[in-house]
Design a protein around this motif. Structure first.
Motif, short mmCIF file in Angstrom:
data_model
loop_
_atom_site.label_atom_id
_atom_site.label_comp_id
_atom_site.label_asym_id
_atom_site.label_seq_id
_atom_site.Cartn_x
_atom_site.Cartn_y
_atom_site.Cartn_z
N ALA A 1 0.76 -1.26 0.00
CA ALA A 1 0.01 0.00 -0.01
C ALA A 1 0.89 1.28 -0.18
O ALA A 1 0.53 2.20 -0.77
CB ALA A 1 -0.96 -0.12 1.18
N LEU B 1 2.52 1.55 -3.33
CA LEU B 1 1.37 2.28 -4.55
C LEU B 1 1.11 3.84 -4.11
O LEU B 1 0.94 4.44 -4.93
CB LEU B 1 0.11 1.38 -4.29
CG LEU B 1 0.31 0.04 -4.94
CD1 LEU B 1 -1.10 -0.73 -4.60
CD2 LEU B 1 0.71 -0.22 -6.45
N LEU B 2 1.16 4.28 -2.99
CA LEU B 2 0.83 5.37 -2.46
C LEU B 2 1.96 6.33 -2.98
O LEU B 2 1.74 7.31 -3.51
CB LEU B 2 0.74 5.57 -1.19
CG LEU B 2 0.60 6.99 -0.31
CD1 LEU B 2 -0.89 7.31 -0.86
CD2 LEU B 2 0.72 7.06 1.08
N SER C 1 1.59 6.75 -6.70
CA SER C 1 0.34 7.61 -7.11
C SER C 1 0.65 8.84 -6.81
O SER C 1 0.04 10.17 -7.43
CB SER C 1 -0.85 7.17 -6.36
OG SER C 1 -0.87 7.40 -4.97
N ALA D 1 8.95 5.87 -4.33
CA ALA D 1 8.10 5.05 -3.72
C ALA D 1 8.80 3.60 -3.17
O ALA D 1 8.56 3.44 -2.30
CB ALA D 1 7.31 4.17 -4.82
N ALA E 1 -4.18 -5.34 -0.65
CA ALA E 1 -3.71 -4.08 -1.13
C ALA E 1 -4.10 -3.60 -2.85
O ALA E 1 -4.48 -2.67 -2.96
CB ALA E 1 -2.19 -3.87 -0.95
N ALA F 1 -6.61 -0.68 -3.39
CA ALA F 1 -6.08 0.25 -4.14
C ALA F 1 -6.77 0.65 -5.55
O ALA F 1 -6.95 1.81 -5.91
CB ALA F 1 -4.51 0.20 -4.37
N ASP F 2 -7.27 -0.42 -6.14
CA ASP F 2 -7.71 -0.27 -7.56
C ASP F 2 -8.99 0.12 -7.41
O ASP F 2 -9.29 0.97 -8.37
CB ASP F 2 -7.90 -1.77 -8.07
CG ASP F 2 -8.42 -1.76 -9.36
OD1 ASP F 2 -7.89 -1.29 -10.38
OD2 ASP F 2 -9.55 -2.43 -9.72
N GLY G 1 -8.23 3.56 -4.28
CA GLY G 1 -7.42 4.38 -4.26
C GLY G 1 -6.03 3.80 -3.19
O GLY G 1 -6.47 3.37 -2.20
N ALA G 2 -4.75 4.13 -3.49
CA ALA G 2 -3.68 3.72 -2.49
C ALA G 2 -3.73 4.62 -1.40
O ALA G 2 -3.64 3.72 -0.39
CB ALA G 2 -2.51 4.15 -3.30
N ALA H 1 -5.82 2.05 0.75
CA ALA H 1 -5.27 0.99 1.20
C ALA H 1 -4.35 1.16 2.24
O ALA H 1 -4.29 0.35 3.27
CB ALA H 1 -4.48 0.60 0.01
N VAL H 2 -3.69 2.21 2.31
CA VAL H 2 -2.80 2.69 3.64
C VAL H 2 -3.66 2.90 4.78
O VAL H 2 -3.30 2.51 5.98
CB VAL H 2 -1.90 4.10 3.20
CG1 VAL H 2 -1.17 4.24 4.64
CG2 VAL H 2 -1.04 3.68 2.20
#
Length: 379
Positions: free
Chosen positions: A22, A25-26, A29, A37, A146, A150-151, A154-155, A158-159
């Motif tokens: 997560a 991915l954050l 993004s 990242a 995750a 995220a999909d 959004g990321a 997920a966090v």
């Protein structure tokens, strides 16, 4: 009580396995750069190697270990929330520093929690197998969760979910029983001394750490194999789910029918099986790829269960948390080294997987190289 312990462990460990992807991915993004990242993920994971020994020393000294575990879970959850809020608003080095500070609490999720297992009532070999199964549940569910969250949302969401799972695990940690404490008697390096001097413990630690480095390489290799032989990198990533599922199944069997032999034997045998699995993955077609992933899971599950059993057997009660958290930190370091080596060999999936087999054989050789005292006959 054991059920509450296992539920809390599964929840916290799934949140932990979710947090890494997560955060990665954050970072992508928000910054748009894989390098930034990667820096965030490295900060979150690498610092656990530093936090393990110190956290274990505190955990061994307190009369209420559950209180310390709950506080550390809160620390981890708050840290993830701060990373989420800070990214894009503070300079990247400051956010990476936040990730490093957050990652110091990771040993509470892995070794720290497992070190408290003897306090839960019930058969320890069965409980150890079930505890190892929570790691497999987490490794299976965390990355998948995750990706899905995220999909769809959004990321950032997920966090936030990872932080929430850490917070939700706090009551289970809080409920762990109090105990008599040897406050002030053990130095924070005492656990490391025990790990080195107790040869069976040292042997299991060295063997499993090298083997776990091979797993880090596998995480890098499987998507590459999927891209070259299965029609997509995501299909290769699914092989990791096959490994985790087979490991979970094996741990469930061990929970019902615990291994009655020496756990040391399983630590050694599993590395040989993992080497065989890597060779099959390197040289096989689609069917053999799946079978090899299943074989890897059938070895990985017993290896973790056996490692925990050796630690419980060898660690003195007043140093158990130190032994477990140091062991977890060392394994995480081995995993990170494996991912780095896998990345260096990423140009050829076959070469990478044959190198995995060599690493697993090196783990087996390390087991043979560390001599343990022979039983005294006639005593």
């Amino acid at each position: 009580m054991l059920g509450r312990y296992l539920a809390g462990a599964a929840l916290a460990r799934t949140g932990d396995e979710l947090s890494g992807p997560a955060v990665l991915l954050l970072g992508i993004s928000v910054t748009g750069t894989p390098g930034a990242a990667s820096a965030l993920l490295t900060g979150l994971t690498a610092s656990s190697a530093l936090g393990g020994p110190v956290f274990g020393a505190f955990l061994d000294r307190v009369a209420r270990p559950g209180l310390l575990l709950a506080a550390t879970l809160a620390w981890y959850a708050l840290g993830l929330a701060l990373v989420l809020l800070a990214l894009g608003h503070l300079p990247l080095p400051a956010v990476v520093t936040l990730a490093v500070v957050t990652g110091l609490g990771n040993p509470a999720v892995s070794g720290g929690w497992t070190s408290q297992l003897p306090a839960a009532p019930g058969d320890l070999p069965r409980a150890t197998a079930l505890d190892a199964a929570t790691f497999n549940v987490a490794s299976l569910a965390g990355p998948a969760l995750a990706a899905v969250v995220a999909d769809r949302f959004g990321a950032a969401t997920a966090v936030a979910v990872a932080a929430a799972m850490m917070a939700l695990a706090m009551p289970a940690a809080w409920s762990l029983p109090a105990r008599r404490t040897s406050r002030g008697r053990a130095h924070w390096t005492a656990g490391l001394t025990v790990l080195v001097r107790r040869r069976a413990l040292l042997r299991a630690t060295v063997t499993s750490t090298i083997s776990y480095g091979g797993l880090g390489m596998v995480v890098v290799c499987y998507p590459l194999v999927g891209a070259s032989r299965l029609g997509g990198a995501s299909r290769g990533a699914l092989l990791l789910a096959v490994v985790a599922g087979a490991a979970l199944l094996t741990d469930a069997v061990l929970a019902r029918r615990p291994w009655r032999g020496r756990p040391d034997t399983l630590v050694f045998a599993s590395t040989v099986v993992l080497a065989t699995s890597a060779v099959g993955t390197a040289l096989g077609g689609p069917v053999l790829l799946v079978l090899s992933a299943v074989l890897a899971g059938l070895a990985e599950g017993p290896q973790l269960t056996a490692l925990f059993a050796v630690r419980h057997r060898e660690a003195p009660e007043h140093l158990r948390a130190q032994v477990f958290t140091i062991g977890a930190s060392v394994k995480i370091t081995g995993f990170a080294a494996g991912t780095a080596l896998g990345g260096a060999l990423a140009g050829s999936p076959t070469t990478c997987l044959l190198a995995v087999a060599a690493v697993q054989l090196a783990a087996a050789a390390a087991y043979a190289a560390v001599r343990t005292p022979s039983p005294v006959r006639g005593a």
